[in-house]
Design a protein around this motif. Structure first.
Motif, short mmCIF file in Angstrom:
data_model
loop_
_atom_site.label_atom_id
_atom_site.label_comp_id
_atom_site.label_asym_id
_atom_site.label_seq_id
_atom_site.Cartn_x
_atom_site.Cartn_y
_atom_site.Cartn_z
N TYR A 1 13.19 -5.54 -29.12
CA TYR A 1 11.76 -5.76 -29.43
C TYR A 1 11.23 -4.72 -30.43
O TYR A 1 10.64 -5.06 -31.44
N ASN B 1 -9.49 -8.33 -30.14
CA ASN B 1 -9.80 -8.77 -31.49
C ASN B 1 -10.75 -7.78 -32.18
O ASN B 1 -10.49 -7.34 -33.31
N ARG C 1 -3.66 -3.37 -25.11
CA ARG C 1 -4.61 -4.35 -24.60
C ARG C 1 -5.60 -3.66 -23.64
O ARG C 1 -6.80 -3.90 -23.68
N ARG D 1 -1.41 -10.46 -38.81
CA ARG D 1 -2.84 -10.15 -38.55
C ARG D 1 -3.21 -8.84 -39.23
O ARG D 1 -4.30 -8.68 -39.77
N GLU E 1 2.75 -1.54 -25.63
CA GLU E 1 1.92 -2.57 -26.27
C GLU E 1 0.95 -3.19 -25.26
O GLU E 1 -0.20 -3.46 -25.57
N PHE F 1 7.50 -2.07 -25.27
CA PHE F 1 6.76 -3.26 -24.88
C PHE F 1 5.65 -2.90 -23.89
O PHE F 1 4.51 -3.37 -24.01
N LEU G 1 -1.91 -14.43 -21.05
CA LEU G 1 -2.62 -13.26 -20.53
C LEU G 1 -4.13 -13.43 -20.66
O LEU G 1 -4.89 -13.06 -19.78
N THR H 1 8.97 -11.57 -30.18
CA THR H 1 7.95 -11.02 -29.27
C THR H 1 7.81 -11.94 -28.05
O THR H 1 8.41 -13.01 -27.99
N SER H 2 6.97 -11.52 -27.11
CA SER H 2 6.92 -12.25 -25.83
C SER H 2 6.14 -13.57 -25.89
O SER H 2 6.34 -14.43 -25.05
N LYS H 3 5.21 -13.69 -26.82
CA LYS H 3 4.33 -14.86 -26.94
C LYS H 3 3.49 -15.07 -25.66
O LYS H 3 3.17 -16.19 -25.30
N LEU H 4 3.16 -13.97 -25.03
CA LEU H 4 2.44 -14.10 -23.75
C LEU H 4 0.92 -13.94 -23.89
O LEU H 4 0.19 -14.05 -22.90
N SER H 5 0.44 -13.68 -25.12
CA SER H 5 -0.98 -13.29 -25.23
C SER H 5 -1.96 -14.37 -24.77
O SER H 5 -2.97 -14.04 -24.15
N ASN I 1 1.48 -10.63 -35.03
CA ASN I 1 0.72 -9.37 -35.13
C ASN I 1 0.80 -8.72 -36.51
O ASN I 1 -0.21 -8.28 -37.05
N ASP J 1 -5.09 -17.17 -28.78
CA ASP J 1 -5.11 -16.07 -27.80
C ASP J 1 -6.36 -15.20 -27.97
O ASP J 1 -6.38 -14.06 -27.51
N GLU K 1 -9.20 -12.91 -27.77
CA GLU K 1 -9.70 -12.10 -26.66
C GLU K 1 -10.62 -11.07 -27.29
O GLU K 1 -10.20 -10.32 -28.19
N SER L 1 -8.91 -4.44 -32.77
CA SER L 1 -7.90 -4.51 -33.82
C SER L 1 -8.54 -4.66 -35.20
O SER L 1 -8.07 -4.09 -36.18
C1 LIG Z 1 -6.72 -8.15 -36.64
C2 LIG Z 1 -6.06 -8.36 -35.28
C3 LIG Z 1 -6.66 -9.18 -34.35
C4 LIG Z 1 -6.08 -9.37 -33.08
N1 LIG Z 1 -6.70 -10.20 -32.17
C5 LIG Z 1 -6.15 -10.38 -30.94
C6 LIG Z 1 -6.76 -11.25 -30.00
O1 LIG Z 1 -7.82 -11.86 -30.24
N2 LIG Z 1 -6.14 -11.41 -28.79
C7 LIG Z 1 -4.97 -10.76 -28.48
O2 LIG Z 1 -4.46 -10.96 -27.38
N3 LIG Z 1 -4.40 -9.91 -29.35
C8 LIG Z 1 -4.93 -9.71 -30.57
N4 LIG Z 1 -4.30 -8.87 -31.46
C9 LIG Z 1 -3.11 -8.11 -31.03
C10 LIG Z 1 -1.76 -8.78 -31.28
O3 LIG Z 1 -1.68 -9.27 -32.58
C11 LIG Z 1 -1.43 -9.91 -30.29
O4 LIG Z 1 -1.68 -9.47 -28.97
C12 LIG Z 1 0.04 -10.32 -30.41
O5 LIG Z 1 0.32 -10.76 -31.71
C13 LIG Z 1 0.35 -11.42 -29.41
O6 LIG Z 1 1.69 -11.82 -29.51
P1 LIG Z 1 2.70 -11.57 -28.33
O7 LIG Z 1 2.10 -11.99 -27.04
O8 LIG Z 1 3.99 -12.16 -28.71
O9 LIG Z 1 2.76 -9.98 -28.36
P2 LIG Z 1 3.87 -8.96 -27.87
O10 LIG Z 1 4.28 -8.17 -29.04
O11 LIG Z 1 4.93 -9.60 -27.07
O12 LIG Z 1 3.03 -7.95 -26.94
C14 LIG Z 1 2.84 -8.19 -25.53
C15 LIG Z 1 1.38 -8.16 -25.19
O13 LIG Z 1 0.82 -6.87 -25.46
C16 LIG Z 1 -0.51 -7.02 -25.94
N5 LIG Z 1 -0.58 -6.48 -27.30
C17 LIG Z 1 0.41 -6.37 -28.18
N6 LIG Z 1 -0.03 -5.79 -29.32
C18 LIG Z 1 -1.34 -5.56 -29.14
C19 LIG Z 1 -2.37 -4.99 -29.94
N7 LIG Z 1 -2.12 -4.51 -31.17
N8 LIG Z 1 -3.60 -4.92 -29.43
C20 LIG Z 1 -3.88 -5.38 -28.19
N9 LIG Z 1 -2.95 -5.93 -27.39
C21 LIG Z 1 -1.71 -6.01 -27.85
C22 LIG Z 1 -0.82 -8.51 -25.94
O14 LIG Z 1 -1.49 -8.82 -24.73
C23 LIG Z 1 0.56 -9.14 -26.01
O15 LIG Z 1 0.59 -10.43 -25.46
C24 LIG Z 1 -4.87 -8.68 -32.74
C25 LIG Z 1 -4.27 -7.85 -33.71
C26 LIG Z 1 -4.85 -7.71 -34.97
C27 LIG Z 1 -4.18 -6.80 -35.98
#
Ligand SMILES: Cc1cc2nc3c(=O)[nH]c(=O)nc-3n(C[C@H](O)[C@H](O)[C@H](O)COP(=O)(O)OP(=O)(O)OC[C@H]3O[C@@H](n4cnc5c(N)ncnc54)[C@H](O)[C@@H]3O)c2cc1C
Length: 447
Positions: A207, A355, A258, A321, A254, A251, A226, A219-223, A318, A349, A351, A358
């Protein structure tokens, strides 16, 4: 004691604070909130996802001998009807401004007992030694050593001594009655959260190394799961810790980003609308520029592909973004709030705290934000994380036969006679220079 269990962003029966603290007679409910739904476009994919998830919750509650009453109304009106028959409402906390206002109104009718069930941490705890909240992630995370290094976090157990209040449980509105069309969702959203986590555990070891390569499935795609509490962050933490995999620490870290953004929004509610660091910036208000960004017509292939993909699917990786938010707030110099609002409309996702946090990070206005002079070059980013242009080609089909090197050089596509691709709307190095000067000025003036 008669309690209403108000499920909101905790649509699960395992590790549920509501089902743990419930006693005696209960009415589990979910409200499709007219105040929120009526302002959404009728093809909003999130409504399909929530709708399916609510029906699954109803089914799971039934296996426990319970049920779920599903309403389509304004919350206040639902509680006006229920208030004389029940003693209190149990629900999980929600800190965005609409939720705070809504809960205050409901509280005038019935006592509301809130549980911290959507996040691992209670933001009221974990303050610095001087009693003030942390504003920087690393010391915040370090202060949580006892939690993050533990082998598990205690979960909520179901109270089996509860009984269901009699009610008309079968009046479930159809998705059409909510005013929406059922949408096709990305295939992973049809999987349950635990299966997604199982799949992810097979690749969690790489990861840290792979997570930025946005053409990979790393990545986990769990957002989204969650976000609506289909799994709790505590359960994810415990399953990962128990799984005997290596290299999971990144992980877990990360997951705590949140937590951090939720903590920041709780302690600094003004950061929902105002620059966290208090600087005043004269943003570019050109609506045409903003529209080009939204529609993926900037002339910068990686930005265009990321935005088109977001518009078509509700998804964005991410790293993408980070790239598109840097481009909007630095190269186009457009207010982060505009980007935040657009993401809120589109992201599956979405939140509020993650959001907002970030976006403020990307625009160098937030807590522990990117320094204003560190601006992503979108061409360098695409060449580093999508060298072969796999992602770009998968989204912009007309470019599928193009030499990927043309994606990573400014205006190489628009100058090529064989493609009809627009010239980049801004010069990357000039716009970068302008952003640094304007940020420096804003910082100096706010001293
Ligand atoms: C401009 C911007 C806006 C974003 N808006 C959101 C949003 O509205 N909702 C959201 O859930 N995430 C947001 N993120 C964070 C992140 O992009 C997503 O959580 C992530 O892409 C979700 O994919 P994943 O579940 O595969 O993440 P993984 O990489 O598998 O991470 C596991 C979990 O960790 C948390 N996480 C990981 N990275 C971040 C981070 N940088 N900030 C906060 N939590 C994180 C999430 O809950 C995620 O599901 C944002 C990031 C940016 C840069």
């Amino acid at each position: 004691m008669k309690q209403i269990l108000w499920f909101r962003r905790d649509l699960r029966v395992s590790n549920s604070a509501l089902l743990h603290y419930a006693k005696n007679e209960v009415l589990p409910i979910f409200i499709f909130d007219k105040n929120i739904l009526d302002s959404l476009p009728k093809d909003d994919r999130r409504v399909t996802f929530i709708y399916d998830s609510v029906l699954k919750l109803k089914k799971s509650l039934k296996t426990l001998g319970l049920d779920l009453a599903i309403f389509y109304d304004e919350p206040i009106k639902v509680f006006e009807k229920l208030k004389n028959e029940f003693d209190e409402v149990l629900c999980s906390v929600d800190f965005d401004s609409y939720a705070i206002k809504r809960d205050k109104e409901v509280e005038k009718l019935l006592p509301l007992r809130r549980f911290n069930d959507s996040f691992i941490l209670n933001p009221n705890e974990h303050l610095k030694s001087d009693g003030t909240p942390y504003k920087v992630f690393t010391p915040f995370y370090k202060s949580l050593n006892l939690i993050t290094e533990a082998s598990s976090i205690e979960e909520y157990k179901l109270n089996e001594n509860i009984r269901l209040s009699s009610f008309a449980y079968d009046n479930t509105p159809s998705i059409k009655e909510l005013g929406f069309e059922k949408q096709e969702l990305p295939s992973f959203l049809y999987k349950d959260a635990k299966s997604l986590l199982e799949e992810f555990l097979l690749k969690i070891e790489s990861y840290q190394e792979d997570r930025d390569y946005f053409y990979k499935d790393a990545t986990s795609k769990l957002s989204a799961h969650l976000r609506f509490g289909l799994i709790s962050a505590k359960e994810i933490f415990n399953i990962v810790k128990k799984s005997n995999v290596n290299n999971y620490e990144f992980f877990i870290r990360e997951l705590f980003w949140r937590e951090f953004y939720n903590y920041i929004l709780f302690h600094f509610p003004n950061s929902e609308k105002e620059n966290f660091n208090g600087i005043k910036i004269e943003w570019n208000k050109d609506e045409e520029d903003f529209k080009k960004w939204c529609e993926g017509k900037t002339g910068v292939p990686i930005i265009d592909a990321a935005m088109i993909h977001l518009n078509q699917t509700g998804l964005m990786h991410n790293r993408l973004r980070m790239i598109v938010s840097s481009f909007l707030t630095k190269n186009l110099f457009i207010d982060w709030r505009k980007g935040e609002e657009y993401f809120a409309l589109k992201l599956l996702d979405y939140e509020a705290s993650s959001n907002i946090g970030s976006w403020q990070w990307s625009s160098s206005t937030g807590a522990d934000a990117a320094p204003y002079f560190r601006i992503f070059n979108p061409y360098t980013q695409s060449s580093k994380f999508d060298k072969e242009g796999i992602f770009i080609k998968s989204v912009i089909k007309e470019l599928k036969d193009v030499d990927a090197r043309l994606f990573h050089t400014e205006n190489a596509l628009s100058s090529n006679l064989f493609f009809d691709y627009p010239k980049a709307m801004v010069d990357i190095s000039l716009s970068r220079k302008r952003a640094i000067e304007l940020f420096k000025k804003a910082k100096d003036e706010s001293l």
